[in-house]
Design an enzyme around this catalytic site. Structure first.
Site, PDB file in Angstrom:
ATOM      1  N   GLU A  67       0.874  -1.185   0.000  1.00  0.00           N
ATOM      2  CA  GLU A  67       0.000   0.000   0.000  1.00  0.00           C
ATOM      3  C   GLU A  67       0.905   1.226   0.000  1.00  0.00           C
ATOM      4  OE1 GLU A  67      -3.369   1.132  -0.022  1.00  0.00           O
ATOM      5  OE2 GLU A  67      -2.252   3.022   0.050  1.00  0.00           O
TER       6      GLU A  67
ATOM      7  N   LEU B  75       3.652  -0.257  -5.951  1.00  0.00           N
ATOM      8  CA  LEU B  75       3.974  -1.079  -7.122  1.00  0.00           C
ATOM      9  C   LEU B  75       4.264  -0.107  -8.259  1.00  0.00           C
ATOM     10  CD1 LEU B  75       2.600  -4.161  -8.706  1.00  0.00           C
ATOM     11  CD2 LEU B  75       2.101  -2.046  -9.915  1.00  0.00           C
TER      12      LEU B  75
ATOM     13  N   TYR C 134     -28.613  14.142   1.754  1.00  0.00           N
ATOM     14  CA  TYR C 134     -28.166  14.640   0.453  1.00  0.00           C
ATOM     15  C   TYR C 134     -28.629  16.077   0.391  1.00  0.00           C
ATOM     16  CZ  TYR C 134     -27.378   9.792  -0.719  1.00  0.00           C
ATOM     17  OH  TYR C 134     -26.914   8.506  -0.724  1.00  0.00           O
TER      18      TYR C 134
ATOM     19  N   GLY D  23     -26.248   4.357  -2.077  1.00  0.00           N
ATOM     20  CA  GLY D  23     -26.715   2.977  -1.909  1.00  0.00           C
ATOM     21  C   GLY D  23     -25.752   2.177  -1.062  1.00  0.00           C
TER      22      GLY D  23
END
Ligand SMILES: Cc1cc2nc3c(=O)[nH]c(=O)nc-3n(C[C@H](O)[C@H](O)[C@H](O)COP(=O)(O)OP(=O)(O)OC[C@H]3O[C@@H](n4cnc5c(N)ncnc54)[C@H](O)[C@@H]3O)c2cc1C
Length: 510
Positions: free
Chosen positions: A31, A136, A215, A308
């Site tokens: 990471e 990486l 929202y 969602g």
């Protein structure tokens, strides 16, 4: 040579690491950041995700990190105390009660910053090597493995590692996907937001002990406000417009604080901003999820609007899927063809997730997009628990083309989630997910047990007793359930070792 290198320690990478390491697979996680992300981002674990986290042995820690609540309360409003434009959800009690009947796994309420360290700890307990501050920088694959070049960002040291497989869990902007030349399809970019985590005492703004998501469609901005699992910590998102030349620099902390004050109707608030970062709202699915020995997991494979709460949940489920399949291949129990089923099953699933989230996005934040080629969603519970896996790893014996079924009336047909049935007062069929299982009719139990003794892999055998009808196996038949709890095959015929072995060889691509 290590077995698997995983790039990225988000939900996709940490879950793949844990689920692989628990099978004894050698795992190296790299990471580039110094630690896991401090942004709470994905909050909440759906029951299907919890089924996998139980298998991983971390469900209790997840529940301890954030005691389950009774669901989000979701509104679309001009501001938190202002005009409510639309109430999306306020009472989940019916849904919670319905879900309880189809899985004992329950829901989790932990946020991403709580979950990732738990998964990584567990992966380390099983021997995974986790390296932060390591990027990486390139990779190359051949017939037998993948050469990976890693850069230690603190020392500048470059290291070459050889692995049998590479998992690209490197997120939406996946370099690995780009280098493989894998395109993405879908609606594309929908907008850009600045994510903000801030501390403030907002006592009295909303009822205590409840989780709220607003929202915000304010005349001055579009955004969102979410409560977090930490006292006095809050999450805010603000849409901004790089396509019009804006950048994060146009939003210094004092300007962000002003939007927070407006959105929260708190003119005197002095929020302490602890984190900001840009994120892209997009709907895109990668065309391929496998390229030889490289697999895309999580947001590298699909990016979905956060409306969602499905992106992170899907990433954990991807991690489980690739892990049980790679584990079987690395143990020599399955052929390479099983790895093709990862894309065959997870890519269509990702498309359902994107469709569902996109539909929600239009409803909640972008009504101007309504009717604009927005695919009809199949339903949230259907996506979470009613998905049908279709690949060579299931023996589908009907011609129903539907991608999902109503999970509250499970059919137990191959490809679907194996139904929850109590085999003993404290043991559900779902508790046995994680290994291959044969759930048999009451009169066929002993004969299937004998048949399973000669199977090429370990298969647990359990009588369904009075629940045989739930699985549609009659008195003598059996249902073969995969380690992910998906029905692979079922029969009403009496036990037959040769048929069982043939099916196992088929679904394991041997
Ligand atoms: C504001 C917001 C709210 C959200 N809310 C929800 C929600 O409520 N529910 C839900 O389910 N989902 C939610 N999501 C989505 C969820 O956060 C993502 O789907 C999830 O993070 C995907 O995990 P991932 O592991 O695939 O990718 P990421 O979390 O993006 O992790 C990828 C990692 O790879 C690392 N990396 C990249 N390139 C390299 C490299 N070359 N070398 C080393 N490391 C590299 C990155 O540093 C990063 O840590 C939300 C997302 C956002 C932005």
């Amino acid at each position: 040579m290590t077995d698997v290198v995983i790039v990225g320690a988000g939900l996709g990478g940490t879950s793949a690491a844990m689920f692989l390491a628990r099978q004894g697979v050698q795992v190296l996680v790299v990471e580039k950041h110094a630690g896991t992300s401090p942004h709470p981002r994905a909050a909440g674990q759906f029951p299907r995700t919890m089924e996998f986290l139980r298998i991983g042995g971390v469900a209790e820690r997840i529940l301890a990190a954030a005691p389950p609540n009774d669901g989000f309360k979701i509104k679309v409003a001009e501001s938190v105390r202002g005009k409510v434009l639309h109430t999306i959800a306020e009472d989940f009690s019916e849904l919670l009660a319905a879900v309880e009947k189809v899985t004992p796994a329950g829901w989790g309420s932990a946020s991403q910053d709580q979950v990732e360290p738990i998964l990584l700890d567990k992966a380390r307990e099983h021997g995974a090597d986790v390296r932060f501050g390591t990027e990486l920088t390139s990779f190359e694959q051949d017939a037998d493995g993948v050469n990976v070049q890693l850069l230690d960002l603190a020392t500048g040291r470059v290291e070459q590692v050889r692995a049998k497989y590479l998992i690209a869990a490197d997120g939406n902007r996946s370099q690995i996907r780009e280098r493989l030349g894998i395109p993405r399809t879908g609606k594309g970019n929908l907008g850009n937001a600045i994510g903000i985590v801030f501390d403030a005492d907002l006592s009295g703004l909303l009822p205590d002990g409840e989780t709220w998501l607003y929202y915000l469609q304010n005349p001055k901005f579009t955004g969102a406000y979410v409560t977090s699992n930490y006292a006095n910590r809050h999450i805010f998102a603000l849409e901004y417009h790089p396509e019009q030349g804006e950048s994060m620099h146009d939003y210094p902390p004092e300007r962000l604080a002003e939007f927070i004050r407006i959105g929260l109707d708190s003119p005197d608030l002095e929020p302490e901003i602890v984190w900001t970062g840009p994120w892209e709202t997009a709907a895109k699915v990668a065309e391929r999820w496998r390229a030889g020995r490289v697999f895309l997991v999580g947001d590298a494979g699909k990016v979905t609007p956060p409306t969602g709460g499905m992106g992170g949940n899907a990433a954990v489920c991807d991690g489980y899927d690739i892990a049980w399949k790679l584990g079987a291949v690395l143990r020599g129990e399955a052929g390479d063809g099983l790895l093709d089923t990862y894309e065959a099953e997870r890519k269509p699933y990702a498309q359902l997730v994107v469709n569902e989230s996109l539909y929600n996005y239009v409803q909640r934040l972008a009504p101007h997009m309504a009717g604009d080629d927005i695919p009809e969603p199949v339903g949230h519970p259907e996506v979470v628990l009613g998905y049908r896996s279709r690949s060579t790893a299931v023996v589908i014996d009907d011609d129903d083309p539907a991608p999902v079924e109503n999970p509250f009336e499970p059919s137990a047909r191959p490809g679907f989630h194996a139904p929850h049935a109590w085999l003993a007062p404290d043991q559900s069929t779902v508790d046995l997910f994680g290994d291959w299982q044969l759930f048999t009719g009451p009169d066929g139990y002993e004969a299937w047990q004998e048949a399973a003794k000669h199977a090429p892999i370990d298969v647990g055998v359990h009588s369904l007793g009075e629940h045989a009808d739930v699985y549609g196996v009659g008195a003598q038949g059996a249902s073969l359930v995969r380690p992910d709890g998906v029905v692979a095959w079922r029969t009403t015929d009496t036990a037959d070792g040769e048929s069982l072995n043939e099916v196992l060889r088929r679904v394991l691509s041997c």
